[in-house]
Design an enzyme around this catalytic site. Structure first.
Site, PDB file in Angstrom:
ATOM      1  N   HIS A  82      -8.797   9.786   2.867  1.00  0.00           N
ATOM      2  CA  HIS A  82      -8.366   8.721   1.946  1.00  0.00           C
ATOM      3  C   HIS A  82      -8.619   9.212   0.524  1.00  0.00           C
ATOM      4  CE1 HIS A  82      -7.883   4.828   0.074  1.00  0.00           C
ATOM      5  NE2 HIS A  82      -7.580   4.274   1.237  1.00  0.00           N
ATOM      6  N   GLU A 122       0.856  -1.193   0.000  1.00  0.00           N
ATOM      7  CA  GLU A 122       0.000   0.000   0.000  1.00  0.00           C
ATOM      8  C   GLU A 122       0.883   1.230   0.000  1.00  0.00           C
ATOM      9  OE1 GLU A 122      -3.952  -0.163   2.146  1.00  0.00           O
ATOM     10  OE2 GLU A 122      -2.928  -1.801   3.139  1.00  0.00           O
ATOM     11  N   HIS A 134     -11.353   9.619   6.599  1.00  0.00           N
ATOM     12  CA  HIS A 134     -11.158   8.185   6.774  1.00  0.00           C
ATOM     13  C   HIS A 134     -10.699   7.811   8.185  1.00  0.00           C
ATOM     14  CE1 HIS A 134     -10.243   4.119   5.432  1.00  0.00           C
ATOM     15  NE2 HIS A 134      -8.980   4.242   5.788  1.00  0.00           N
ATOM     16  N   ARG A 169      -1.224   8.696   9.252  1.00  0.00           N
ATOM     17  CA  ARG A 169      -1.056   7.262   9.509  1.00  0.00           C
ATOM     18  C   ARG A 169      -0.582   6.516   8.266  1.00  0.00           C
ATOM     19  NH1 ARG A 169      -4.750   2.785   8.907  1.00  0.00           N
ATOM     20  NH2 ARG A 169      -6.234   4.301   8.110  1.00  0.00           N
ATOM     21  N   ARG A 209      -0.862   9.005   1.985  1.00  0.00           N
ATOM     22  CA  ARG A 209      -2.234   9.448   1.673  1.00  0.00           C
ATOM     23  C   ARG A 209      -2.408  10.956   1.664  1.00  0.00           C
ATOM     24  NH1 ARG A 209      -5.463   4.939   5.053  1.00  0.00           N
ATOM     25  NH2 ARG A 209      -4.779   3.353   3.596  1.00  0.00           N
TER      26      ARG A 209
HETATM   27  P1  FAD Z   1     -14.243   0.704  15.703  1.00  0.00           P
HETATM   28  O1  FAD Z   1     -13.980  -0.492  14.928  1.00  0.00           O
HETATM   29  O2  FAD Z   1     -14.770   1.874  15.001  1.00  0.00           O
HETATM   30  O3  FAD Z   1     -15.264   0.328  16.869  1.00  0.00           O
HETATM   31  C1  FAD Z   1     -15.841   1.321  17.680  1.00  0.00           C
HETATM   32  C2  FAD Z   1     -16.970   0.698  18.469  1.00  0.00           C
HETATM   33  O4  FAD Z   1     -17.402   1.592  19.497  1.00  0.00           O
HETATM   34  C3  FAD Z   1     -18.191   0.382  17.652  1.00  0.00           C
HETATM   35  O5  FAD Z   1     -18.645  -0.891  18.038  1.00  0.00           O
HETATM   36  C4  FAD Z   1     -19.190   1.455  18.082  1.00  0.00           C
HETATM   37  O6  FAD Z   1     -20.518   1.078  17.919  1.00  0.00           O
HETATM   38  C5  FAD Z   1     -18.814   1.618  19.529  1.00  0.00           C
HETATM   39  N1  FAD Z   1     -19.195   2.887  20.165  1.00  0.00           N
HETATM   40  C6  FAD Z   1     -18.821   4.134  19.774  1.00  0.00           C
HETATM   41  N2  FAD Z   1     -19.335   5.041  20.628  1.00  0.00           N
HETATM   42  C7  FAD Z   1     -20.042   4.373  21.560  1.00  0.00           C
HETATM   43  C8  FAD Z   1     -20.815   4.770  22.694  1.00  0.00           C
HETATM   44  N3  FAD Z   1     -20.997   6.056  23.045  1.00  0.00           N
HETATM   45  N4  FAD Z   1     -21.399   3.807  23.446  1.00  0.00           N
HETATM   46  C9  FAD Z   1     -21.267   2.514  23.110  1.00  0.00           C
HETATM   47  N5  FAD Z   1     -20.558   2.076  22.039  1.00  0.00           N
HETATM   48  C10 FAD Z   1     -19.947   3.002  21.286  1.00  0.00           C
HETATM   49  N6  FAD Z   1      -7.109   0.133   9.005  1.00  0.00           N
HETATM   50  C11 FAD Z   1      -6.143  -0.765   8.713  1.00  0.00           C
HETATM   51  O7  FAD Z   1      -5.194  -0.919   9.489  1.00  0.00           O
HETATM   52  N7  FAD Z   1      -6.241  -1.523   7.584  1.00  0.00           N
HETATM   53  C12 FAD Z   1      -7.260  -1.409   6.694  1.00  0.00           C
HETATM   54  O8  FAD Z   1      -7.310  -2.111   5.703  1.00  0.00           O
HETATM   55  C13 FAD Z   1      -8.259  -0.441   6.966  1.00  0.00           C
HETATM   56  N8  FAD Z   1      -9.286  -0.262   6.103  1.00  0.00           N
HETATM   57  C14 FAD Z   1     -10.293   0.589   6.453  1.00  0.00           C
HETATM   58  C15 FAD Z   1     -11.404   0.691   5.622  1.00  0.00           C
HETATM   59  C16 FAD Z   1     -12.495   1.469   5.995  1.00  0.00           C
HETATM   60  C17 FAD Z   1     -13.687   1.566   5.084  1.00  0.00           C
HETATM   61  C18 FAD Z   1     -12.460   2.178   7.229  1.00  0.00           C
HETATM   62  C19 FAD Z   1     -13.620   3.018   7.666  1.00  0.00           C
HETATM   63  C20 FAD Z   1     -11.349   2.109   8.048  1.00  0.00           C
HETATM   64  C21 FAD Z   1     -10.262   1.312   7.669  1.00  0.00           C
HETATM   65  N9  FAD Z   1      -9.141   1.195   8.487  1.00  0.00           N
HETATM   66  C22 FAD Z   1      -8.157   0.297   8.170  1.00  0.00           C
HETATM   67  C23 FAD Z   1      -9.098   1.854   9.791  1.00  0.00           C
HETATM   68  C24 FAD Z   1      -9.510   0.820  10.863  1.00  0.00           C
HETATM   69  O9  FAD Z   1     -10.509  -0.005  10.359  1.00  0.00           O
HETATM   70  C25 FAD Z   1     -10.004   1.480  12.126  1.00  0.00           C
HETATM   71  O10 FAD Z   1      -9.135   2.487  12.527  1.00  0.00           O
HETATM   72  C26 FAD Z   1     -10.110   0.463  13.243  1.00  0.00           C
HETATM   73  O11 FAD Z   1     -10.870  -0.630  12.817  1.00  0.00           O
HETATM   74  C27 FAD Z   1     -10.715   1.083  14.473  1.00  0.00           C
HETATM   75  O12 FAD Z   1     -11.022   0.059  15.364  1.00  0.00           O
HETATM   76  P2  FAD Z   1     -11.581   0.414  16.796  1.00  0.00           P
HETATM   77  O13 FAD Z   1     -11.815  -0.864  17.496  1.00  0.00           O
HETATM   78  O14 FAD Z   1     -10.697   1.404  17.447  1.00  0.00           O
HETATM   79  O15 FAD Z   1     -12.963   1.178  16.517  1.00  0.00           O
HETATM   80  C1  SIN Z   2      -7.270   0.737   2.408  1.00  0.00           C
HETATM   81  O1  SIN Z   2      -7.523  -0.445   2.194  1.00  0.00           O
HETATM   82  O2  SIN Z   2      -6.933   1.541   1.548  1.00  0.00           O
HETATM   83  C2  SIN Z   2      -7.390   1.230   3.811  1.00  0.00           C
HETATM   84  C3  SIN Z   2      -6.204   0.841   4.561  1.00  0.00           C
HETATM   85  C4  SIN Z   2      -6.102   1.666   5.804  1.00  0.00           C
HETATM   86  O3  SIN Z   2      -6.901   2.558   6.047  1.00  0.00           O
HETATM   87  O4  SIN Z   2      -5.146   1.425   6.547  1.00  0.00           O
END
Ligand code: FAD
Ligand code: SIN
Length: 536
Positions: free
Chosen positions: A237, A121, A345, A380, A284
């Site tokens: 992104h 990437e 993103h 990032r 990015r």
């Molecule tokens: P999240 O997965 O967002 O989980 C947050 C949780 O908190 C959810 O369950 C939500 O409902 C809950 N919540 C929030 N507020 C409250 C509240 N007040 N009360 C109760 N529950 C609450 N990163 C990579 O490293 N590789 C990738 O390939 C990649 N691709 C991506 C593609 C997309 C489309 C997106 C959007 C992001 C991508 N990212 C990627 C970034 C990565 O997915 C996220 O940064 C990461 O998954 C965040 O995980 P998390 O557990 O911190 O939060």
């Molecule tokens: C992507 O697949 O381009 C997202 C990867 C990331 O957000 O780290």
């Protein structure tokens, strides 16, 4: 109002929350049940939609090393990434992958089914990204972890339950949390509250993030007195397709460019090479700004991603969901270019925390996208986020095993009174206000910022906030709007205070990068003081 006691409470069921819960449950030094609270269904999160993959510096990959990965992470972070944190996370990556496999995650293998398939990437100088289901890495990991959590007798899950407030004692220690479910409030006592609440992409009109990404953890922590860090750094992104009806932006993974796709402007010309020697695979922030410049500040749908040089069968196998999404829009990937728009993103900033999740408030911990541990700096590196979620969660569970987690039931009469006797209603049209806020933030605090626009935005957001007559809301959506307003103020004030351009924060009135990169910090008092001065 119901009262509960739990050894630890984890708010959020993305990869960081689920992994924290599992690792705590396996820690023999932590007694008692664990509560996992999530505002939607258990599988819904940013994590679920992750596409490209997860970084893994594997000893078998002779083209890669910890040093190289750390170097790439530091370069992407534009002077604000912590060398120690980046090194620790990189060193832990191989173990993290082993752990995920033990939890049932299936990473894709090469055609001979022997070695892991590793992809490339932007801004990575080696192939080092593992993926699952082609382009459905998040779903692969999230589904396996949800399954484990559901089977785990020590973990109790509250779905559709929203955390509204953190409870503090007289010494500023966090002692519990208020929850809201189906119009009822409850209080949970615990000496370890973990915010794993994810990102804030929903603050912007164009975003790859699902509806849940409304900055709730940032606001909960801020209101409780915690320190935030680097809130001005938002990652846009470069490549998503926006759905006109739902407004949602479906991501076209950077891995597609890693496999050979190229950006073209509306004349059909390649342009990324004019902005960085790494061309389409620069970091990015650089690629997104290149699109912005190329389109004179109107990036939406004026730029295209050309996948026609990637063999169609390979495209379909490697990126099944992306191919399907494009075809559903009527695109023929053997000859059509994909019209793309950049979209908000990822939030590099968040609650100031150590990698172990320790925040500036005793009893409050944070992990994943909500936390600012120093890994991502000003921008990032792709696929470092999922790795940080897993490594951070593991370290947090280990740290909690060293702490005295005795529950202290402090008096909560005032809190019960506040929530049960509230008669003031906020008469706000929440969907309209949310849409207005998203538009303001996209246009005035998005890819290219300046003081005039940001001050206009801040004044608009302050006015919107003044429409809240009560902190007690009637619906989850209303609470989300309140949190989005507070987090928008934090982003705007941090961005106004940073008089330079760096990583994801670009200011046309201060285009230079200052020689010494400094972290930025913000508290609720700073916001209060800034707003007071502005409105005096
Ligand atoms: P999240 O997965 O967002 O989980 C947050 C949780 O908190 C959810 O369950 C939500 O409902 C809950 N919540 C929030 N507020 C409250 C509240 N007040 N009360 C109760 N529950 C609450 N990163 C990579 O490293 N590789 C990738 O390939 C990649 N691709 C991506 C593609 C997309 C489309 C997106 C959007 C992001 C991508 N990212 C990627 C970034 C990565 O997915 C996220 O940064 C990461 O998954 C965040 O995980 P998390 O557990 O911190 O939060
Ligand atoms: C992507 O697949 O381009 C997202 C990867 C990331 O957000 O780290």
């Amino acid at each position: 109002m119901k009262l509960y006691n739990y050894s630890t409470v984890i708010i959020g069921s993305g990869i960081s929350g689920l992994y924290t819960a599992l690792k705590i449950s396996e820690n023999p030094k932590i007694q008692g049940d664990i509560l996992l609270v999530t505002k939607s269904s258990i599988g819904e999160s940013n994590s679920r939609y992750a596409q490209g993959g997860i970084v893994a510096v594997l000893p078998t990959n002779t083209d890669d090393s910890i040093e190289l990965h750390v170097k790439d992470t530091l370069r992407s972070g534009a002077g604000l990434t912590s060398f120690e944190v980046a090194t620790e996370i990189s060193k832990s990556s191989a173990e993290a992958i082993d752990n995920l496999i033990q939890y049932g995650v299936k990473f894709d293998k090469d055609d001979d089914n022997k070695n892991f398939s590793i992809t490339l990437e932007g801004a990575h100088s080696a192939r080092r990204i593992l993926h699952s289901g082609g382009d459905a890495t998040g779903r692969g990991i999230e589904t396996a972890l949800v399954e484990r959590v559901k089977q785990n007798k020590k973990i109790k899950v509250f779905e559709n339950t929203f955390a509204t407030e953190l409870i503090k004692d007289n010494e500023n220690k966090i002692r519990g949390v208020v929850l809201f479910n189906n119009n009822e409030y409850s209080i949970v006592y615990s000496s370890a509250i973990v915010l794993a609440t994810g990102g804030l992409g929903q603050i912007f009109e164009y975003t790859t993030n699902p509806k849940i990404a409304t900055a709730d953890g940032i606001s909960l922590a801020l209101e409780a007195g915690a320190i935030l860090q680097n809130m001005e750094f938002i990652q846009f992104h470069p490549t998503s397709i926006s759905d006109e009806k739902s407004g949602h932006c479906f991501l076209i993974s950077e891995a597609v460019r890693g496999e050979g796709a190229k950006l073209r402007n509306k004349k059909g010309e390649l342009f990324a090479h004019k902005y960085d020697e790494r061309a389409d695979l620069a970091s990015r922030d650089i690629v997104t700004r290149a699109i912005f410049t190329e389109t004179n500040g109107n990036p939406s749908f004026n730029v295209f991603l050309d996948t026609t040089k990637i063999d169609y069968q390979k495209m379909k196998k490697r990126f099944p969901n992306i191919t399907k999404a494009c075809e559903e829009k009527g695109l023929d990937l053997t000859k059509d270019y994909i019209p793309i728009t950049p979209a908000a993103h990822y939030s590099m900033g968040g609650i100031k925390a150590a990698l172990s999740g320790v925040t500036s408030l005793e009893g409050l911990y944070t992990v994943g996208e909500t936390a600012c541990t120093g890994l991502h700096g000003a921008n990032r590196l792709a696929s470092n986020s999922l790795l940080e979620c897993v490594v951070g969660a593991h370290k947090l569970a280990e740290y909690l095993g060293t702490q005295d987690l005795t529950i202290k039931e402090i008096p909560v009469g005032d809190i019960i009174q506040k929530y049960t006797n509230n008669s003031i209603k906020n008469n706000i049209d929440v969907p309209t206000a949310k849409a207005a806020l998203k538009r303001i933030m996209w246009l005035k605090a998005g890819i290219c910022r300046n003081e005039k626009l940001m001050l206009e935005a801040l004044n608009d957001i302050i006015e919107m906030g003044s429409r809240f007559k009560s902190d007690i809301c009637s619906t989850i959506e209303e609470y989300e709007l309140k949190n989005m307003i507070l987090a928008s103020k934090a982003i705007l004030i941090s961005a106004l205070n940073r008089k330079e351009s760096r990583g994801g924060h670009y200011r046309s009135d201060y285009p230079e990068t200052l020689p010494d990169g400094e972290q930025s910090y913000l508290t609720q008092k700073d916001i209060f003081d800034y707003v007071k001065l502005l409105t005096a």
